[in-house]
Design a protein around this motif. Structure first.
Motif, PDB file in Angstrom:
ATOM      1  N   UNK A  37       0.836  -1.198   0.000  1.00 32.56           N
ATOM      2  CA  UNK A  37       0.000   0.000   0.000  1.00 32.56           C
ATOM      3  C   UNK A  37       0.874   1.254   0.000  1.00 32.56           C
ATOM      4  N   UNK A  38       0.494   2.238  -0.809  1.00 28.94           N
ATOM      5  CA  UNK A  38       1.189   3.531  -0.847  1.00 28.94           C
ATOM      6  C   UNK A  38       0.174   4.618  -0.545  1.00 28.94           C
ATOM      7  N   UNK A  39       0.518   5.445   0.427  1.00 28.55           N
ATOM      8  CA  UNK A  39      -0.317   6.586   0.799  1.00 28.55           C
ATOM      9  C   UNK A  39       0.493   7.859   0.632  1.00 28.55           C
ATOM     10  N   UNK A  40      -0.167   9.010   0.674  1.00 33.54           N
ATOM     11  CA  UNK A  40       0.494  10.274   0.336  1.00 33.54           C
ATOM     12  C   UNK A  40       1.630  10.638   1.275  1.00 33.54           C
ATOM     13  N   UNK A  41       1.624  10.101   2.502  1.00 34.27           N
ATOM     14  CA  UNK A  41       2.691  10.432   3.445  1.00 34.27           C
ATOM     15  C   UNK A  41       3.813   9.389   3.443  1.00 34.27           C
ATOM     16  N   UNK A  42       3.810   8.477   2.452  1.00 33.51           N
ATOM     17  CA  UNK A  42       4.915   7.527   2.296  1.00 33.51           C
ATOM     18  C   UNK A  42       6.048   8.213   1.544  1.00 33.51           C
ATOM     19  N   UNK A  44      10.046   8.651   0.560  1.00 33.76           N
ATOM     20  CA  UNK A  44      11.175   7.747   0.368  1.00 33.76           C
ATOM     21  C   UNK A  44      12.266   7.972   1.413  1.00 33.76           C
ATOM     22  N   UNK A  45      12.807   6.873   1.889  1.00 34.26           N
ATOM     23  CA  UNK A  45      14.031   6.867   2.693  1.00 34.26           C
ATOM     24  C   UNK A  45      14.737   5.552   2.394  1.00 34.26           C
ATOM     25  N   UNK A  46      16.016   5.486   2.663  1.00 35.33           N
ATOM     26  CA  UNK A  46      16.752   4.245   2.416  1.00 35.33           C
ATOM     27  C   UNK A  46      16.230   3.117   3.297  1.00 35.33           C
ATOM     28  N   UNK A  47      15.773   3.476   4.496  1.00 38.94           N
ATOM     29  CA  UNK A  47      15.250   2.456   5.399  1.00 38.94           C
ATOM     30  C   UNK A  47      13.907   1.922   4.895  1.00 38.94           C
ATOM     31  N   UNK A  48      13.060   2.821   4.407  1.00 35.08           N
ATOM     32  CA  UNK A  48      11.747   2.418   3.912  1.00 35.08           C
ATOM     33  C   UNK A  48      11.857   1.712   2.574  1.00 35.08           C
ATOM     34  N   UNK A  49      12.767   2.199   1.715  1.00 42.91           N
ATOM     35  CA  UNK A  49      13.128   1.637   0.408  1.00 42.91           C
ATOM     36  C   UNK A  49      12.111   1.887  -0.698  1.00 42.91           C
ATOM     37  N   UNK A  50      11.044   2.656  -0.427  1.00 39.32           N
ATOM     38  CA  UNK A  50      10.132   3.090  -1.477  1.00 39.32           C
ATOM     39  C   UNK A  50       9.400   4.333  -0.978  1.00 39.32           C
ATOM     40  N   UNK A  51       8.830   5.073  -1.907  1.00 40.75           N
ATOM     41  CA  UNK A  51       8.004   6.201  -1.504  1.00 40.75           C
ATOM     42  C   UNK A  51       8.139   7.392  -2.420  1.00 40.75           C
TER      43      UNK A  51
END
Length: 421
Positions: A37-42, A44-51
């Protein structure tokens, strides 16, 4: 990083193999099975790896009856961490709530999809190939990056695949990313070829992607300010050769900076010709297929409205290598002369960044890319089988009206001139 832990990466040569594709659902309260799931407050960061990249002003559908999407009235970026390689990206565009008109660019403004229109409630799926690379060379060492490549051009070399969604109300419903074992077209050259990072500059190399299908990748390893010898010194050729597979292509266009090199014995038919032959031999030794491209003219006209040659003997030297080595030749020198003269001395200003006689804007780069595509078709090169269907014939003497070339400007802009002239 969480991304690498979650999908188990195995690297075989230069191709990354995942246990599962990366799939993203935009705007739904609950993602479908197998999707993230992708929401508007996702963000990107290296830890999250997407966004989304910082600054994205997106709104996402959350109605339970909606098919989901994230949209904006301004361009936005979405990135996913991936290893080096070629990736098939499948995007579903559209919105239940709005009309949508979306152009997609990848990495540093490589044009992938252009002007994809959807009605309210309509969704269209399109697929294309994106090449991602890092400076490390598998055979040893790494590419010697310029300072600009570490800052404004860093997206060309970082750990992620970045997509720009642009146009009149761009809307994305779904993104799927998976490794693609396809042939690669490698590009080597200078500022007129490389992925220019910011408006109003652009190159034919970052427009060429628009005309090829999802069965081949384009890996643009050109860089501003480069000559054959400096590219060799920076290990750009080494990088290409470390990834090249039999049946891959290498398109080579130099001259703008080579012709300014000085020293005993330096010249078009001496050092330049020898270096060009070495690039050709190196590609062939890897089973690659070299294609030589003569440089486009600078915007220099005589009193009679004819383009003058600012490249000296360099185009002739390229033609000679092509003839002697039996290499396919795309004569962009001749085609650019036809293009500039087709618009006239004053009208040809539309092709260039204001006040610059060397570097092109989106319109000029798009027309040069179409010239190269037409040459590929005219010569019936094997490469032509990868062109998308339905491309209209193009005559550089009769260029498209500037108003018909719909390439929306990217958010980043600069007054800093590319290296080289």
């Amino acid at each position: 990083m969480q991304y690498f832990l979650s999908i188990a990466v195995l690297v075989l040569g230069s191709v990354a193999v995942f246990s599962q594709p990366k799939r993203f659902d935009f705007g739904l309260d609950k993602a479908r099975t197998g999707f993230t799931q992708v929401w508007r407050d996702d963000i990107y960061s290296k830890e999250k790896s997407f966004g989304f990249e910082p600054g994205a002003a997106v709104e996402c559908d959350h109605d339970a009856r909606s098919k989901g999407s994230c949209s904006s009235t301004s361009p936005f970026y979405f990135s996913v961490a991936v290893p080096e390689g070629n990736y098939r990206v499948t995007v579903t565009l559209g919105s239940d709530n709005n009309l949508s008109n979306t152009t997609v660019k990848a990495e540093l403004r490589r044009l992938m999809l252009q002007d994809v229109k959807t009605k309210k409630g309509e969704f269209l799926t399109r697929s294309f190939i994106v090449n991602v690379r890092t400076p490390l060379i598998s055979t040893g060492g790494e590419v010697k990056l310029k300072d600009r490549e570490k800052t404004t051009e860093s997206w060309a070399w970082d750990e992620k695949l970045s997509l720009e969604f642009n146009g009149d109300h761009p809307s994305v419903n779904r993104i799927e990313i998976e490794p693609a074992g396809v042939p690669t077209i490698f590009l080597l050259g200078d500022s007129t070829v490389c992925d220019q990072p910011s408006e109003p500059y652009a190159s034919w190399g970052q427009m060429l992607t628009r005309f090829f299908n999802n069965k081949i990748a384009i890996a643009n390893n050109a860089e501003s300010g480069e000559s054959l010898r400096s590219s060799l010194g920076a290990k750009r050729l080494d990088k290409v050769l470390s990834l090249m597979k039999p049946g891959d292509y290498l398109l080579i266009q130099y001259s703008h900076n080579d012709e300014k090199e000085k020293g005993e014995g330096v010249g078009a038919f001496t050092t330049f010709k020898a270096s060009l032959k070495m690039f050709v031999d190196a590609a062939r030794n890897k089973g690659g297929i070299p294609v030589l491209i003569t440089p486009m003219h600078r915007r220099t006209f005589d009193a009679d409205g004819r383009v003058t040659n600012s490249h000296g003997n360099y185009p002739a030297a390229i033609r000679r290598v092509a003839a002697e080595e039996k290499v396919a030749l795309i004569d962009l020198t001749t085609m650019s002369k036809d293009l500039y003269e087709g618009l006239g001395k004053d009208g040809s200003e539309q092709l260039f960044k204001d006040g610059d006689a060397t570097h092109h804007n989106n319109y000029g780069s798009f027309e040069l890319a179409k010239s190269i595509v037409q040459a590929i078709r005219d010569q019936k090169l094997e490469l032509s089988k990868y062109l998308i269907k339905g491309i209209a014939a193009f005559d550089p003497k009769r260029p498209d009206p500037v108003t018909s070339v719909a390439v929306p400007a990217s958010p980043t802009s600069t007054g800093r001139k590319p290296l080289g002239n």
